[in-house]
Design a protein around this motif. Sequence first.
Motif, PDB file in Angstrom:
ATOM      1  N   UNK A 130       0.829  -1.207   0.000  1.00 41.58           N
ATOM      2  CA  UNK A 130       0.000   0.000   0.000  1.00 41.58           C
ATOM      3  C   UNK A 130       0.863   1.257   0.000  1.00 41.58           C
ATOM      4  N   UNK A 131       1.939   1.242   0.800  1.00 40.78           N
ATOM      5  CA  UNK A 131       2.827   2.403   0.856  1.00 40.78           C
ATOM      6  C   UNK A 131       3.536   2.641  -0.469  1.00 40.78           C
ATOM      7  N   UNK A 132       3.718   1.579  -1.245  1.00 35.49           N
ATOM      8  CA  UNK A 132       4.393   1.738  -2.540  1.00 35.49           C
ATOM      9  C   UNK A 132       3.595   2.633  -3.482  1.00 35.49           C
ATOM     10  N   UNK A 133       2.275   2.719  -3.277  1.00 38.47           N
ATOM     11  CA  UNK A 133       1.454   3.603  -4.117  1.00 38.47           C
ATOM     12  C   UNK A 133       1.758   5.074  -3.830  1.00 38.47           C
ATOM     13  N   UNK A 134       2.327   5.360  -2.660  1.00 40.19           N
ATOM     14  CA  UNK A 134       2.706   6.733  -2.298  1.00 40.19           C
ATOM     15  C   UNK A 134       4.182   6.993  -2.561  1.00 40.19           C
ATOM     16  N   UNK A 135       4.832   6.076  -3.252  1.00 39.47           N
ATOM     17  CA  UNK A 135       6.273   6.145  -3.479  1.00 39.47           C
ATOM     18  C   UNK A 135       6.546   6.262  -4.974  1.00 39.47           C
ATOM     19  N   UNK A 136       7.403   7.195  -5.347  1.00 39.21           N
ATOM     20  CA  UNK A 136       7.757   7.329  -6.760  1.00 39.21           C
ATOM     21  C   UNK A 136       8.766   6.270  -7.182  1.00 39.21           C
ATOM     22  N   UNK A 137       9.716   5.972  -6.291  1.00 37.24           N
ATOM     23  CA  UNK A 137      10.768   5.004  -6.604  1.00 37.24           C
ATOM     24  C   UNK A 137      11.038   4.132  -5.384  1.00 37.24           C
ATOM     25  N   UNK A 138      11.089   2.836  -5.591  1.00 35.61           N
ATOM     26  CA  UNK A 138      11.580   1.889  -4.586  1.00 35.61           C
ATOM     27  C   UNK A 138      13.013   1.551  -4.985  1.00 35.61           C
ATOM     28  N   UNK A 139      13.970   1.998  -4.197  1.00 35.59           N
ATOM     29  CA  UNK A 139      15.384   1.771  -4.503  1.00 35.59           C
ATOM     30  C   UNK A 139      15.867   0.530  -3.758  1.00 35.59           C
ATOM     31  N   UNK A 140      16.253  -0.495  -4.501  1.00 38.19           N
ATOM     32  CA  UNK A 140      16.743  -1.747  -3.908  1.00 38.19           C
ATOM     33  C   UNK A 140      18.261  -1.786  -3.978  1.00 38.19           C
ATOM     34  N   UNK A 141      18.891  -2.279  -2.913  1.00 37.27           N
ATOM     35  CA  UNK A 141      20.355  -2.257  -2.824  1.00 37.27           C
ATOM     36  C   UNK A 141      20.985  -3.549  -3.327  1.00 37.27           C
ATOM     37  N   UNK A 142      20.151  -4.506  -3.747  1.00 37.30           N
ATOM     38  CA  UNK A 142      20.664  -5.764  -4.291  1.00 37.30           C
ATOM     39  C   UNK A 142      19.627  -6.350  -5.235  1.00 37.30           C
ATOM     40  N   UNK A 143      20.070  -7.254  -6.092  1.00 37.36           N
ATOM     41  CA  UNK A 143      19.135  -7.936  -6.988  1.00 37.36           C
ATOM     42  C   UNK A 143      18.128  -8.773  -6.205  1.00 37.36           C
ATOM     43  N   UNK A 144      18.572  -9.358  -5.088  1.00 42.59           N
ATOM     44  CA  UNK A 144      17.672 -10.162  -4.262  1.00 42.59           C
ATOM     45  C   UNK A 144      16.544  -9.307  -3.702  1.00 42.59           C
ATOM     46  N   UNK A 145      16.864  -8.116  -3.217  1.00 43.32           N
ATOM     47  CA  UNK A 145      15.831  -7.216  -2.710  1.00 43.32           C
ATOM     48  C   UNK A 145      14.846  -6.847  -3.809  1.00 43.32           C
ATOM     49  N   UNK A 146      15.366  -6.628  -5.006  1.00 43.09           N
ATOM     50  CA  UNK A 146      14.513  -6.284  -6.144  1.00 43.09           C
ATOM     51  C   UNK A 146      13.561  -7.431  -6.480  1.00 43.09           C
ATOM     52  N   UNK A 147      14.092  -8.655  -6.490  1.00 45.07           N
ATOM     53  CA  UNK A 147      13.250  -9.828  -6.755  1.00 45.07           C
ATOM     54  C   UNK A 147      12.148  -9.957  -5.709  1.00 45.07           C
ATOM     55  N   UNK A 148      12.501  -9.739  -4.438  1.00 43.36           N
ATOM     56  CA  UNK A 148      11.491  -9.839  -3.377  1.00 43.36           C
ATOM     57  C   UNK A 148      10.423  -8.759  -3.509  1.00 43.36           C
ATOM     58  N   UNK A 149      10.855  -7.564  -3.911  1.00 46.19           N
ATOM     59  CA  UNK A 149       9.894  -6.475  -4.100  1.00 46.19           C
ATOM     60  C   UNK A 149       8.867  -6.835  -5.172  1.00 46.19           C
ATOM     61  N   UNK A 150       9.334  -7.459  -6.242  1.00 49.05           N
ATOM     62  CA  UNK A 150       8.446  -7.813  -7.350  1.00 49.05           C
ATOM     63  C   UNK A 150       7.602  -9.044  -7.040  1.00 49.05           C
ATOM     64  N   UNK A 151       8.237 -10.077  -6.511  1.00 43.61           N
ATOM     65  CA  UNK A 151       7.600 -11.386  -6.451  1.00 43.61           C
ATOM     66  C   UNK A 151       6.917 -11.720  -5.128  1.00 43.61           C
ATOM     67  N   UNK A 152       7.331 -11.073  -4.045  1.00 40.25           N
ATOM     68  CA  UNK A 152       6.714 -11.348  -2.743  1.00 40.25           C
ATOM     69  C   UNK A 152       5.787 -10.203  -2.323  1.00 40.25           C
ATOM     70  N   UNK A 153       6.286  -8.961  -2.443  1.00 43.79           N
ATOM     71  CA  UNK A 153       5.455  -7.816  -2.050  1.00 43.79           C
ATOM     72  C   UNK A 153       4.538  -7.386  -3.194  1.00 43.79           C
ATOM     73  N   UNK A 154       4.906  -7.772  -4.414  1.00 44.36           N
ATOM     74  CA  UNK A 154       4.110  -7.452  -5.603  1.00 44.36           C
ATOM     75  C   UNK A 154       4.036  -5.955  -5.889  1.00 44.36           C
ATOM     76  N   UNK A 155       5.163  -5.287  -5.737  1.00 48.10           N
ATOM     77  CA  UNK A 155       5.276  -3.870  -6.075  1.00 48.10           C
ATOM     78  C   UNK A 155       5.371  -3.725  -7.590  1.00 48.10           C
ATOM     79  N   UNK A 156       4.775  -2.687  -8.107  1.00 39.80           N
ATOM     80  CA  UNK A 156       4.825  -2.400  -9.536  1.00 39.80           C
ATOM     81  C   UNK A 156       6.282  -2.344 -10.014  1.00 39.80           C
ATOM     82  N   UNK A 157       6.691  -3.224 -10.929  1.00 40.81           N
ATOM     83  CA  UNK A 157       8.095  -3.253 -11.388  1.00 40.81           C
ATOM     84  C   UNK A 157       8.565  -1.923 -11.959  1.00 40.81           C
ATOM     85  N   UNK A 158       7.643  -1.097 -12.478  1.00 38.82           N
ATOM     86  CA  UNK A 158       8.030   0.193 -13.046  1.00 38.82           C
ATOM     87  C   UNK A 158       8.526   1.171 -11.994  1.00 38.82           C
ATOM     88  N   UNK A 159       8.219   0.885 -10.725  1.00 41.22           N
ATOM     89  CA  UNK A 159       8.676   1.769  -9.646  1.00 41.22           C
ATOM     90  C   UNK A 159      10.008   1.326  -9.045  1.00 41.22           C
TER      91      UNK A 159
END
Length: 337
Positions: A130-159
């Motif tokens: 829900x908070x990701x909708x109020x966020x322009x960019x989710x900055x991940x510090x590793x590829x693993x964090x990025x994968x979790x953002x997409x596949x577990x939290x289901x954050x819009x990949x464009x962000x």
Amino acid sequence: MKTIIYIITKSEVGGAQTWVRDQTKLFQEDFRQIIITNSKGWLSENNHAENFYYVKEIESKYSLTAFLKILRILIKEKADTVISSSANAGLYARLCKIFYKHHSIYVSHGWSCIYNGGRLKKIFIKVEKLLSYLTDVILCVSDKDSDNAKNIININPNKIRTIRNSVFPQETRDLKNIDCLKILSVGRLAYPKRFDLLIDAVKDIEDVSLTIIGDGPDREKYKESSNVKLLGEVKNFSNFHDYDLFILISDSEGLPMSALEAASSGLPLLLSDVGGCSELVDGNGIITKNCNDEITQHIRTIIANYNDFNSKAFVMSKNFNINGQKELYKKLYSKLN
């Protein structure tokens, strides 16, 4: 000159705080920079920001006072970009987006909603989405964090943007033969770090010494021995080059800054198989499960093949320089990508 405000829950020494410190150093000539945190501490003493604000209430997850104070600061300082690190800071910073228009960036230093959520894990994950909708960019510090953002939290990949953590170059150790392997571990003596496993793993290995640098609530649980020394907190520690091997055993990580500093110094690494740790190891060390016997065996393997690990670590030390990432960060903060 654009104004960047960094919001982080605590000013104590830690990986996220080190990241903020390095960002303020990297951009001290490019942006007007301000930090909001809970109180005076390590970060307030080690940064290149123009100004500091202290909001004690940020330590609470549900504080209207914290939210209102932070909102007033953003408005007063006319913040262009707000970069939040850690869960509480991320909550308040992004809620402010409803009332004050700015470029909102949330930095994931290892998704705590996944690793430390416990029985409320599913709820925390939904809140993060829900908070990701109020966020322009989710900055991940590793590829693993990025994968979790997409596949577990289901954050819009464009962000989602991924810029791997890096550090300012450290003094590089000399290639040398060793008689007694000097092991270093750096971190806060608290969960999720597992210094208990590391201490137990080295106790019966001959010609090995372990130095632990850090302090925290679990300090009294650990005892020194003939080959284990606990030095406590060492402010601005940078003598990685005085050691032969860096070990970090932990139940969760993003991309640990201490391991990056060690790698930049040319130390071989033994890291837990969590977060983005495996992204730091390519012939310069070993990734391990958090199992006493396996940690012990990996230390013995590194000792038996030390010259090979040492040589590769020396070559790899040039790969972790934050200066090579500056333009990526600058474009992100300036809303150019």
